[in-house]
Scaffold this active site. Sequence first.
Site, PDB file in Angstrom:
ATOM      1  CB  SER A   1      -0.892   0.022   1.232  1.00 17.36           C
ATOM      2  OG  SER A   1      -0.146   0.481   2.344  1.00 17.36           O
ATOM      3  CE  LYS A   2      -2.569   7.136  -0.016  1.00 12.25           C
ATOM      4  NZ  LYS A   2      -3.069   8.349  -0.652  1.00 12.25           N
ATOM      5  NE  ARG A   3      -1.972   6.247   4.804  1.00 12.22           N
ATOM      6  CZ  ARG A   3      -1.824   7.564   4.771  1.00 12.22           C
ATOM      7  NH1 ARG A   3      -0.732   8.119   5.252  1.00 12.22           N
ATOM      8  NH2 ARG A   3      -2.757   8.338   4.251  1.00 12.22           N
TER       9      ARG A   3
ATOM     10  CD1 TRP B   1       1.917  11.462  -0.764  1.00  9.65           C
ATOM     11  CD2 TRP B   1       2.350   9.515   0.255  1.00  9.65           C
ATOM     12  NE1 TRP B   1       0.881  11.192   0.095  1.00  9.65           N
ATOM     13  CE2 TRP B   1       1.112  10.010   0.736  1.00  9.65           C
ATOM     14  CE3 TRP B   1       2.834   8.302   0.751  1.00  9.65           C
ATOM     15  CZ2 TRP B   1       0.362   9.322   1.686  1.00  9.65           C
ATOM     16  CZ3 TRP B   1       2.081   7.627   1.701  1.00  9.65           C
ATOM     17  CH2 TRP B   1       0.863   8.135   2.151  1.00  9.65           C
TER      18      TRP B   1
END
Length: 531
Positions: free
Chosen positions: A287-289, A312
């Site tokens: 995931s992006k996290r 990010w």
Amino acid sequence: GGSRKSRNPIRKKSIQNHIRQSIMPRDIRVRFAPSPTGALHLGGVRTALYNYLFAKKTGGKFLLRIEDTDRTRYVPEAENYILEALEWCGLKVDEGVGAGGEYGPYRQSERKDLYRKYALQLVASGHAYYCFDTNEELDAYRKDFESRGDTFIYNVSTRKGLKNSLQMPPEEVDELLARNRPYTIRFKMPEDETVNIYDLIRGEVSFRTSILDDKVLFKSDGMPTYHLANIVDDHLMKISHVIRGEEWLPSLPLHVLLYKAFGWENTMPEFAHLPLILKPAGNGKLSKRDGNKMGFPVFPLEFKDETSGEIWKGYREDGYFPEAFVNMLALLGWNPGTEQEIFSMDELIRAFSIERVGKAGSRFNPEKTKWFNHKYLVEKSDTELAKLLRPIVEKDGIETTDAELEKICGLMKNRASFVSDIYEESLFFFKAPETYAEKDVKKHWKPESPDILKELAKILESEEDFRAPVLENAVSKWINSRELGFGKVMNPLRIVIVGAAKGPHVFDILEILGKKESLERIGNGLERLKL
Ligand code: GLU
């Protein structure tokens, strides 16, 4: 027994279906169809890459369509981000947003007016229906079902009790429409059918319609949903193959049924659903996290979220070469069937095939990604690396010549994954040591070291030609004649020149530093390291 018998005829039929599709001569046209809801995750870049490779391999076209019909999730900077990311990766769009073409516009919001007609066509043919239930009413149903431990689904079993054109007399429907009552249009999911379809990666997949819901195709704001717009556009843009992420597999039966409902079965694209990209530990989808948590980028380019202010990390800004990033992505789900790991874009195009894309999720490996970067870095010429190193060096106010930078790159690149590593590992070239690594001094600085270095300094001083091989030759001769042993000379020398017992070949360092600087460092060391 029974289930086997009933499966076989279905299987045969769908394989025939597949053969029929593939022998029909057809221009290869594939599309990357991102929704501009934020930065493009590396999984999205991989989808674009596989579409691109497939198109180039088959002499087809690679399209870019922006699917921006969901205005609630629309992020204005996202489209530019997508274009820039594709460009950075070298994925040139043949047709679509940013490139033009005869099937445009390629931004769905600009095609808005054409979808209603198709939704109405499905209502007229009995494949879809009007819904007049308000959001409040539907919320109330949801709550009610929840309170009984159940989930409300708009489908064959609930649609009968709801406010839609399947239940209402036609006059009432007409009247509501005439009074401009807001409505949605939903797909009428067949009650109990099996949808079989051949996926180029997964083989035959089948779905029972009984567990699917009546998806909204057209919204009350006059916009199509993803499902309707996607199918209509793939059809109008003559898309031959849909290559996309596994998360769209559950939508596939609806899409196939939509093609059938429109009567477009004969030109329906073929489908290939790409495997998931997993977290490094393999426990679930990347995931992006995860990136910010584990310290690696999940996005090709840095992205600043304007609403939350979050930043990010991006591969580009972290110092990765686009070729390395692309090479890594290519192997994240596809394998060439050989041991080869390093592929240029042209080699990827030649080697790529959908058949060699696996079904199982592929673990993302940040260390391997660095390794790829290292591999590309060592292949770069010293001149090219020096150009990349210069701004980093100048940021620290260091002045140096191109020739010096090139020599440093040549010496240091084998130990570096990034150009910034070259800088960090070669700081001693630019700044004379002021302190000396205690551990190394303890180990290598002996009572006789100062006298040895003084003698060595004389030899260096007398040398007119300060190139590494010349120095090495002269110093070796002297070491041999004095029967000193290399370590006794080289380790203290390294300590005063570098500041620690590390770094590349010491004579290479001396050459780059030059006579004056080298002698100065020896002198300073002798001053400071008096025992
Ligand atoms: N707009 C969809 C997405 O964001 C496209 C899915 C598809 O390729 O059909 O991924």
